[in-house]
Design a protein around this motif. Sequence first.
Motif, mmCIF file in Angstrom:
data_model
loop_
_atom_site.group_PDB
_atom_site.id
_atom_site.type_symbol
_atom_site.label_atom_id
_atom_site.label_comp_id
_atom_site.label_asym_id
_atom_site.label_seq_id
_atom_site.Cartn_x
_atom_site.Cartn_y
_atom_site.Cartn_z
ATOM 1 N N GLY A 25 2.086 -5.040 -6.622
ATOM 2 C CA GLY A 25 0.712 -3.964 -6.845
ATOM 3 C C GLY A 25 -0.151 -4.578 -8.226
ATOM 4 O O GLY A 25 -1.635 -3.622 -8.405
ATOM 5 N N HIS A 75 3.349 0.914 -3.616
ATOM 6 C CA HIS A 75 2.065 1.097 -4.713
ATOM 7 C C HIS A 75 0.316 2.205 -4.710
ATOM 8 O O HIS A 75 -0.060 2.391 -6.278
ATOM 9 C CB HIS A 75 1.725 -0.199 -5.335
ATOM 10 C CG HIS A 75 3.074 -1.074 -6.048
ATOM 11 N ND1 HIS A 75 3.650 -1.144 -6.707
ATOM 12 C CD2 HIS A 75 3.661 -2.296 -5.406
ATOM 13 C CE1 HIS A 75 4.471 -1.364 -6.639
ATOM 14 N NE2 HIS A 75 5.513 -2.319 -5.538
ATOM 15 N N GLY A 76 0.257 2.586 -3.895
ATOM 16 C CA GLY A 76 -0.564 2.912 -3.505
ATOM 17 C C GLY A 76 -0.566 4.674 -2.733
ATOM 18 O O GLY A 76 -1.019 5.153 -2.729
ATOM 19 N N GLY A 77 0.807 4.787 -2.028
ATOM 20 C CA GLY A 77 1.133 5.987 -1.922
ATOM 21 C C GLY A 77 0.641 6.743 -0.129
ATOM 22 O O GLY A 77 1.030 7.456 -0.114
ATOM 23 N N LEU A 104 -8.178 1.849 -6.217
ATOM 24 C CA LEU A 104 -8.120 3.439 -5.359
ATOM 25 C C LEU A 104 -8.931 4.525 -5.837
ATOM 26 O O LEU A 104 -9.757 5.418 -5.175
ATOM 27 C CB LEU A 104 -6.900 3.936 -5.094
ATOM 28 C CG LEU A 104 -6.207 2.653 -3.920
ATOM 29 C CD1 LEU A 104 -4.492 3.005 -3.260
ATOM 30 C CD2 LEU A 104 -7.047 2.018 -2.955
ATOM 31 N N ASP A 105 -8.673 3.775 -7.138
ATOM 32 C CA ASP A 105 -9.899 4.952 -8.131
ATOM 33 C C ASP A 105 -10.607 5.006 -7.969
ATOM 34 O O ASP A 105 -11.869 5.716 -7.995
ATOM 35 C CB ASP A 105 -8.476 5.483 -9.024
ATOM 36 C CG ASP A 105 -6.906 6.043 -9.287
ATOM 37 O OD1 ASP A 105 -7.144 6.440 -8.348
ATOM 38 O OD2 ASP A 105 -6.363 5.389 -10.475
ATOM 39 N N ARG A 148 -4.551 -2.480 -11.601
ATOM 40 C CA ARG A 148 -3.448 -2.431 -10.352
ATOM 41 C C ARG A 148 -4.426 -2.011 -9.324
ATOM 42 O O ARG A 148 -5.524 -2.052 -9.195
ATOM 43 C CB ARG A 148 -2.742 -1.476 -11.054
ATOM 44 C CG ARG A 148 -2.013 -1.819 -11.766
ATOM 45 C CD ARG A 148 -1.147 -2.757 -12.257
ATOM 46 N NE ARG A 148 0.072 -2.151 -11.731
ATOM 47 C CZ ARG A 148 1.292 -2.489 -11.348
ATOM 48 N NH1 ARG A 148 1.332 -4.126 -11.395
ATOM 49 N NH2 ARG A 148 2.307 -1.864 -10.424
ATOM 50 N N LEU A 149 -3.667 -2.071 -8.474
ATOM 51 C CA LEU A 149 -3.608 -1.613 -6.692
ATOM 52 C C LEU A 149 -4.457 0.233 -6.987
ATOM 53 O O LEU A 149 -5.426 1.214 -5.904
ATOM 54 C CB LEU A 149 -3.018 -1.555 -5.535
ATOM 55 C CG LEU A 149 -2.818 -1.362 -4.585
ATOM 56 C CD1 LEU A 149 -4.696 -1.351 -3.717
ATOM 57 C CD2 LEU A 149 -1.810 -0.688 -2.910
ATOM 58 N N SER A 150 -3.309 0.817 -8.089
ATOM 59 C CA SER A 150 -4.201 2.298 -8.522
ATOM 60 C C SER A 150 -5.660 1.958 -8.416
ATOM 61 O O SER A 150 -6.373 3.120 -8.342
ATOM 62 C CB SER A 150 -2.942 2.959 -8.785
ATOM 63 O OG SER A 150 -2.234 1.799 -9.900
ATOM 64 N N GLU A 151 -5.837 1.364 -9.495
ATOM 65 C CA GLU A 151 -7.285 1.663 -10.234
ATOM 66 C C GLU A 151 -8.853 1.200 -9.007
ATOM 67 O O GLU A 151 -9.252 1.844 -9.625
ATOM 68 C CB GLU A 151 -7.387 0.466 -11.568
ATOM 69 C CG GLU A 151 -5.943 0.685 -12.697
ATOM 70 C CD GLU A 151 -6.495 -1.245 -13.323
ATOM 71 O OE1 GLU A 151 -7.221 -1.208 -13.671
ATOM 72 O OE2 GLU A 151 -5.490 -0.489 -14.306
ATOM 73 N N LEU A 179 1.125 -0.978 0.359
ATOM 74 C CA LEU A 179 0.011 -0.150 -0.492
ATOM 75 C C LEU A 179 1.204 1.432 0.168
ATOM 76 O O LEU A 179 0.186 2.605 -0.355
ATOM 77 C CB LEU A 179 -1.036 0.464 1.434
ATOM 78 C CG LEU A 179 -1.975 1.222 1.501
ATOM 79 C CD1 LEU A 179 -2.805 1.270 0.323
ATOM 80 C CD2 LEU A 179 -2.565 1.180 2.800
#
Length: 458
Positions: free
Chosen positions: A405, A349-351, A455-456, A450-453, A346
């Motif tokens: 991620g 790759h999630g910032g 979270l978005d 992806r983990l970023s997707e 997290l």
Amino acid sequence: MAKAKSAFVCSECGAEYRKWQGQCSSCHEWNTLSEVRLAPSRFSGGGASLPGQRGYAGATSQDVVDLGAVDLTEVPRFSSTFGEFDRVLGGGLVPGSAVLLGGHPGAGKSTLLLQTACNLAQRHKVLYVTGEESLSQVAMRAHRLQLATTGLKMLAETSVETILGAAERERPQVLIIDSIQTMHLEEIASAPGGVAQVRESASAMTRFAKHSNTALLLVGHVTKDGSLAGPKVLEHMIDASLLLEGGNDSRFRTLRGQKNRFGAVNELGVFAMMEQGLKEVRNPSAIFLSRNEEQSSGSLVMVVWEGTRPILVEVQALLDDSALGNPRRVAVGLDQNRLAMLLAVLHRHGGLFTGDQDVFLNVVGGVKVLETSADLAVLLAIVSSLKDRALPRELVVFGEVGLSGEIRPVPSGQERILEASKHGFERAIVPRGNAPKQSPAGMEVIAVSRLSEALDAL
């Protein structure tokens, strides 16, 4: 007469040695070796020749058959009268099988088997052997649970020879031993519960079950860490190993299959402890989803796969500023080591940084989640608590998170989505590899890779 021999057996792992030594070479524990007298071999003396020589003493004629010629007729099963118990067993009790049921004190092992024995005794011949309680104690429990006691044969005995003699006379279809740690053989010079006694007693009873086509149910104790007590070879002897889990403060008990030669492994059965004993829960998802009307941050529903069915459970996360130099990481019902790994993913790759936060995780209902499909739901619940923003009640999540991620697909993704749709969930965040070609009616499926997707998508 053959000379009696002795061996030194480790009480922790069951390893055998010819002479005493201070430390066990297998488990590296100290002062755990004890001397055990071994029975003379039945092949010793009498002019027995070596294997491979003609006239080998004790050898019997057995035809060698081709594997393709083996009869594949399925052995008929019979129900234990509990649907959840049958599910974990793979469809019911198999004649000639040996089943080991373990659990912590107070989990309900004796209660479950007494209920099963009383119900089975109405249609089958059952012999219940108790080595820990008197017959009056068992009768009082059956009366308290309002069970039908007619037809159930009882025996209070700890001698294996006496028990097998009684079983030869009674010829039961089901034989219940409570518990294997109290049984002993006269020819083994060690106390009941020791490595040699447990091993040889279980071996003798298993041989009787195979030869007489009797379904054998053994109760086993567990150690402080939750593993079955006794030698490891005990779990190799039996056909199915079941573990009844659940604390004294929880009214729910989960029966999990750890080994099963006649069905799926890691099958899960759910029971509720009531005044009349254990009652099976046919729809566990409805029990584990009893959520509050007011939605709070850090709460999210995930779909886990237990054996052959999906179950919806709620995971809760709580993050708080830590006053310690080393923040706490506590996971109840989840792997704590995996939690540390997910927090690192997290951050990378999630910032989102959680190094100064105490992280607490809990799976509602006392369920233990063993598979990796809970990774994505755990991370999103942590983000919800960190940001103090509640997630939608109609949202369900599952997916495995990799170290780079990526969101990896999990087995039986279609069935998980359908189970969530049946319970009224309207939105699902799933791995792209599990996205269906056509979403169920009334449900929006969001596929992420992806983990970023993910979270978005929140």
